[in-house]
Design an enzyme around this catalytic site. Structure first.
Site, PDB file in Angstrom:
ATOM      1  CD  GLU A  35      25.352 -18.897 -12.943  1.00  0.00           C
ATOM      2  OE1 GLU A  35      25.804 -19.100 -11.808  1.00  0.00           O
ATOM      3  OE2 GLU A  35      24.251 -18.345 -13.157  1.00  0.00           O
ATOM      4  N   GLY A  83      14.591  13.083   8.458  1.00  0.00           N
ATOM      5  CA  GLY A  83      15.315  14.349   8.494  1.00  0.00           C
ATOM      6  C   GLY A  83      16.596  14.257   9.286  1.00  0.00           C
TER       7      GLY A  83
END
Length: 366
Positions: free
Chosen positions: A53, A298
């Protein structure tokens, strides 16, 4: 698209430029429109720097009186690293503020809207809200639960194998997919693998061949510390490493060699299979301030994450390869049609010669 949606989409696109750099702050973009013209734009670039902003107001160079600001997330209303953005908006004479989503942070949630409304600023909330929440999925989940957002990356053959019969998996996916994975590594707090991946692939788990937003923690899950320290991830001069293991006398005796290498060893209770309890481990990582984790393998670890409903988003790369047999994509997971885990397909796209499917958990984090 309505006019409000058009400008909010611009703000969302601006916010994306800060991905990976703003942590632990959210991604925020802002657009200021005055008399039908864009007069200022801004986004949050990095923690500690001015917010979106303020950057947009500065960019407007005085053309803010009576203007409308479009901002993706509710302007903050307290003093932190930066002064309240609500004050800057009010001082700039902005007449209307359109907000994508309310900030879940209890220090802000609704208070930014209240401050603006009390100062006579017209406020509209909820424009492209779901897009904003998705863009800040890590921030929303961690703020509300204290738990990291869990990404699971899988690279599989067309017939659903993660590795061949010899447990080799380098390389199933193509170079374009691997480059994308390295970008993701630079946008999360931690990258994690299991012991099997450590022993078979000896990965570095660092973002390479790109300019990374940051260097993540490397996290290794291992039920037993019955291996040496001569693996890439234990070179802590490159990046910090966390080793998570079951709390047993044997593991405590073997932890010293890793600690000497600068590795942080975390002991957690064991699950029913003698593996490190994933619920406990993820809670501990969240308390350490790790807000997002990219699990890269894995197969057993991936299967447990899905089976225990600990995942939030899956990146599934499928390559035009066929093994016929090998390591299943989710090893050890056994469910039938009635108890199957159901995901939502968010996106499908081609990456080089691979197909990337993005899957989201139907559980609601927000």
């Amino acid at each position: 698209m309505t006019e409000d949606e058009k400008y909010m989409q611009m703000a969302i696109d601006l916010a994306e430029l800060g991905r990976g750099f703003t942590n632990p702050n959210p991604l925020v973009g802002a657009v200021i429109v005055n008399r039908g013209r864009i007069v200022g734009v801004g986004y949050h670039k990095k923690q500690g720097l001015p917010h979106a902003e303020v950057n947009a107001i500065f960019d407007a160079r005085g053309y803010t009186e009576g203007a409308t600001m479009y901002v993706t997330l509710e302007p903050h209303s307290f003093y932190g690293h930066q002064p309240p953005c609500t004050y800057a908006i009010i001082r700039a004479g902005i007449k209307r503020v359109v907000i994508g989503a309310i900030d879940p942070n209890p220090l802000v949630s609704g208070q930014g809207v209240s401050q603006l409304s009390e100062a006579g600023v017209e406020v509209t909330v909820g424009v492209l809200e779901e897009k904003v929440k998705e863009q800040n999925e890590v921030y929303f989940k961690y703020t509300r639960t204290g738990l990291p957002f869990i990404y699971l990356k899988l690279a599989a053959t067309m017939d659903g194998f993660l590795a061949d019969v010899n447990r080799r998996s380098q390389w199933i996916s193509g170079p374009e997919s691997r480059k994308l994975d390295h970008r993701w590594r630079g946008e999360v707090d931690a990258v994690a693998v299991g012991k099997g991946t450590l022993l078979h692939d000896n990965p570095k788990l660092t973002p390479r061949d790109i300019y990374p937003a940051r260097i993540p923690y490397r996290v290794v899950f291992a039920s037993k510390l019955d291996f040496g320290t001569d693996f890439n991830v234990f070179n802590t001069r490159v990046a910090p490493t966390i080793l998570i293991t079951s709390d047993t006398p044997e593991n405590r005796n073997n932890a010293g060699k890793f600690i000497e290498k600068g590795v942080e060893v975390i002991f957690v209770q064991s699950d029913d299979e003698g593996k490190p309890d994933l619920h406990s481990a993820i809670r501990i990582l969240g308390k350490m301030g790790i807000r997002s984790i990219l699990f890269e393998g894995g197969a057993y670890l991936a299967g447990k994450l899905v089976d225990l409903d600990l995942w939030d988003k899956i990146y599934l790369f499928q390559s035009p390869l066929f093994f016929g047999s090998g390591v299943s994509i989710l090893e050890g997971m056994k469910r039938d049609l009635k108890t199957s885990v159901r995901a939502k397909i968010k996106k499908v796209e081609r990456i080089g010669n691979d197909i990337l499917m993005v899957l989201t958990n139907e559980r609601e984090n927000n």
